[in-house]
Enzyme design. Structure first.
Site, PDB file in Angstrom:
ATOM      1  N   GLY A  97      -4.862  -1.676   5.008  1.00  0.00           N
ATOM      2  CA  GLY A  97      -4.044  -2.798   4.525  1.00  0.00           C
ATOM      3  C   GLY A  97      -4.688  -4.147   4.797  1.00  0.00           C
ATOM      4  N   ARG A  98      -5.184  -4.344   6.021  1.00  0.00           N
ATOM      5  CA  ARG A  98      -5.736  -5.663   6.381  1.00  0.00           C
ATOM      6  C   ARG A  98      -7.149  -5.862   5.844  1.00  0.00           C
ATOM      7  NH1 ARG A  98      -4.461  -2.485  10.510  1.00  0.00           N
ATOM      8  NH2 ARG A  98      -6.081  -1.601  11.824  1.00  0.00           N
TER       9      ARG A  98
ATOM     10  N   LYS B 133       0.847  -1.201   0.000  1.00  0.00           N
ATOM     11  CA  LYS B 133       0.000   0.000   0.000  1.00  0.00           C
ATOM     12  C   LYS B 133       0.884   1.253   0.000  1.00  0.00           C
ATOM     13  CE  LYS B 133      -3.439   2.394   2.787  1.00  0.00           C
ATOM     14  NZ  LYS B 133      -4.355   2.365   3.917  1.00  0.00           N
TER      15      LYS B 133
ATOM     16  N   GLU C  72      10.534  -4.740   4.441  1.00  0.00           N
ATOM     17  CA  GLU C  72      10.610  -6.155   4.053  1.00  0.00           C
ATOM     18  C   GLU C  72      10.286  -6.315   2.568  1.00  0.00           C
ATOM     19  OE1 GLU C  72       8.966  -4.868   6.607  1.00  0.00           O
ATOM     20  OE2 GLU C  72       8.819  -6.260   8.297  1.00  0.00           O
TER      21      GLU C  72
ATOM     22  N   HIS D 199      -5.300 -32.464  18.416  1.00  0.00           N
ATOM     23  CA  HIS D 199      -4.159 -33.208  18.949  1.00  0.00           C
ATOM     24  C   HIS D 199      -3.077 -32.259  19.429  1.00  0.00           C
ATOM     25  CE1 HIS D 199      -5.869 -36.997  17.490  1.00  0.00           C
ATOM     26  NE2 HIS D 199      -6.357 -36.234  16.535  1.00  0.00           N
TER      27      HIS D 199
HETATM   28  O1  F6P Z   1       2.271  -4.217   9.974  1.00  0.00           O
HETATM   29  C1  F6P Z   1       1.964  -2.889   9.688  1.00  0.00           C
HETATM   30  C2  F6P Z   1       1.432  -2.716   8.304  1.00  0.00           C
HETATM   31  O2  F6P Z   1       1.308  -1.353   8.102  1.00  0.00           O
HETATM   32  C3  F6P Z   1       0.102  -3.423   8.062  1.00  0.00           C
HETATM   33  O3  F6P Z   1      -0.978  -2.730   8.556  1.00  0.00           O
HETATM   34  C4  F6P Z   1       0.123  -3.572   6.586  1.00  0.00           C
HETATM   35  O4  F6P Z   1      -0.829  -4.498   6.148  1.00  0.00           O
HETATM   36  C5  F6P Z   1       1.553  -4.015   6.376  1.00  0.00           C
HETATM   37  O5  F6P Z   1       2.291  -3.248   7.311  1.00  0.00           O
HETATM   38  C6  F6P Z   1       2.088  -3.845   4.980  1.00  0.00           C
HETATM   39  O6  F6P Z   1       2.045  -2.513   4.560  1.00  0.00           O
HETATM   40  P1  F6P Z   1       2.214  -2.103   3.044  1.00  0.00           P
HETATM   41  O7  F6P Z   1       1.104  -2.720   2.274  1.00  0.00           O
HETATM   42  O8  F6P Z   1       2.185  -0.614   3.019  1.00  0.00           O
HETATM   43  O9  F6P Z   1       3.544  -2.636   2.557  1.00  0.00           O
END
Ligand code: F6P
Length: 546
Positions: free
Chosen positions: A266-267, A206, A212, A383
């Protein structure tokens, strides 16, 4: 914000909780053969049985009154109307508009968002078709055989969960992979065996600033450029983002950037361009059916009376156990291997939304907010951790999910699976009394001291609540309904607790501190000024990697 615990409805529920504390569900079932009729809801091919809950005839009206007194209807309507209910970021919350196929305008800052939504969906459809029919090819003219989605959190969990769940609908000839973790193991092992000439990367972010995702995307870019040269990037990368500038700076062709908007959390974004890997995996028609299922749940949530409203009922049951029965956790237990990533998906959806400690106006809450959510597919969980749910000291309400039919009708597998889910819900509700346990041990020939010693260990208190969601089959429409059901449950709970479900400031501090530590790990001469623990751990890592 009014103190929730001072509301009349809260006080009435507190008194009611005391009056029913000694009434086990087993007795309620014995007294009322119509209990299922009274406490179940159906929407299309989805049935919610909530009869195995600590509910008497008085409980639900009191919970519904709490929903009224906390403004559940008004805040729901404000969300659908595009009002900026995400108050800390001054944003609308409009994932519901993404799946609304009607032309009814939804205004944000005076402008209708529907035409933009339609335009992106059309482009996603055209792109999906082009990849599927081989019109879209790699730099060397080869057809795409592998798609790698690079994203994390909301830009990963929803698409992974859905593509896994809808595997029976997967298009042959196209494999879809997901890379999220910045641990190089994830991308390195994913790329093993892939051919750069036939691989398409979707960089899903987003913000397009997430460390990452950008680290993984740069590694993927280098992998493509090494094999095919710089000019190949535009044939092998597409972006799913709200940040056009950063996408362009990365070198991705704007024609293959699929946009969305800051009013999509995002979620809550799998319905937007973030859903492109889903469309590529299962086809655009199936993706549309997923949206349509979610829209059917949206309509139900928007229009059904509160006491017949699935998301509202699920939410209020959570409030009931958290507020009046000391529950801190909630288990999601899908009896469907295809839903094996549902608990992981809901961990973010629920805990990133409702893991909040202050109210909308910034006051510390004096009541519990979102529960600790966890789960595993059944029967594996049986289990593993079910022992604690049956006989441990914590009350953990459970959601069981079960498809009536399987895509793999092999032998007795499905009846065995279903017998287990039904038995677990029954066992949690009924338990095993001391008299029943005694009779069973006597039946096994035990007596005297031996029997008395074993007896307390095989008594189950029971009266442990669960919901059961049964559906005809896990098709895209049903899956859309289930996901939207949970989204709205989370929304309603946030409203009752008076918190903002749509921000996530709690994840920021760790990110900032990581930014300070990174150069210290890359340059051993930098002085360390953290706490003694962090300094020592950095020192140890420096030493061990020399
Ligand atoms: O973990 C924090 C967060 O901002 C989430 O809310 C979001 O889904 C995720 O990082 C990834 O963010 P982006 O889509 O901006 O890379």
């Amino acid at each position: 914000m009014t103190d929730l615990t001072r509301l009349d409805a809260w006080q009435a529920l507190a008194a009611h909780a005391e009056s029913v504390r000694d009434t086990p569900m087993r007795a309620l079932f014995d007294a009322d053969p119509d209990r299922f009729q009274r406490f179940h809801l159906r929407l299309g091919d989805l049935v919610l049985d909530y009869s195995k809950n600590r509910l008497t005839a008085e409980t639900l009206p009191l919970l519904v009154e709490l929903a009224r007194q906390t403004g559940v209807e008004a805040r729901r309507d404000a969300m659908f109307a595009g009002q900026p209910i995400n108050s800390t970021e001054q944003r609308s919350v409009l994932h519901v508009a993404l799946r609304d196929p009607t032309d009814t305008p939804v205004l944000v800052d005076g402008a209708d968002v529907k035409p933009e939504i339609r335009a992106v969906l059309e482009r996603m459809k055209a792109f999906t078709t082009a990849v599927h029919d081989g019109t879209w090819r790699g730099a060397t003219g080869k057809v795409i055989t592998d798609v790698v989605n690079i994203g994390i959190g909301g830009s990963d969990l929803g698409p992974v969960m859905v593509t896994e769940a809808l595997k029976p609908y997967a298009r042959p000839g196209l494999r879809v992979h997901f890379v999220s973790n910045v641990d190089a193991t994830h991308i390195a092992t994913t790329l093993q065996g892939l051919d750069p000439a036939t691989t398409l990367f979707l960089v899903a972010s987003k913000t397009f600033t997430t460390q990452e995702t950008l680290t993984n995307a740069q590694t993927a870019r280098a992998w493509v450029v090494d094999a095919l040269g710089e000019t190949a990037v535009r044939h092998h990368f597409a972006a799913l983002s709200t940040n056009a500038k950063a996408v362009e700076a990365f070198g991705i062709d704007p024609n293959v950037m699929f946009g969305f908007w800051d009013w999509v959390g995002g979620r809550y974004s799998l319905w937007s361009a973030i859903g492109l890997p889903i469309a590529l995996a299962v086809g655009f028609e199936a993706f549309r059916a997923l949206l349509d299922g979610a829209h059917a749940m949206d309509d139900h949530f928007r229009t059904a009376p509160l006491d017949q409203n699935m998301p509202v009922i699920l939410a209020l049951l959570g409030v009931w156990y958290g507020g009046f029965h000391g529950a801190h956790a909630h288990a999601v237990l899908p009896y469907d291997q295809s839903l094996h990533r549902l608990p992981a998906y809901l961990q973010q959806a629920d805990m990133e939304s409702n893991g909040k400690r202050v109210t909308l106006d910034g006051q510390p809450v004096a009541w519990g907010t979102g529960p600790i959510l966890f789960g595993e597919p059944g029967t594996n969980g049986q289990h593993s951790f079910y022992q604690l749910i049956h006989q441990g000291t914590h009350l953990i309400p459970c959601d069981f999910l079960a498809p009536a039919t399987s895509f793999h009708p092999l032998g007795r597998h499905h009846p065995i699976l279903l017998s287990n889910v039904l038995a677990q819900a029954e066992a949690l509700m009924r338990g095993r009394t001391e008299a029943e346990a005694r009779a069973e041990l006597e039946g096994r020939g035990l007596k005297g001291a031996e029997l008395e010693a074993l007896l307390p260990h095989i008594v189950f208190p029971g009266n442990r609540p669960s919901n059961t969601l049964v559906f005809r089959r896990l098709d895209p429409r049903t899956l859309g309904m289930i996901i939207a059901l949970y989204e709205h449950k989370i929304h309603v709970q946030a409203t009752v607790w008076g918190i903002n479900a749509y921000d996530q400031w709690g994840v920021e501090l760790g990110k900032r501190l990581a930014g300070a530590i990174l150069p210290e790990l890359e340059d051993d001469t930098r002085p360390l000024a953290h706490d003694a623990s962090t300094n020592a751990l950095i020192g140890l890592i420096r030493e061990w990697r020399r």
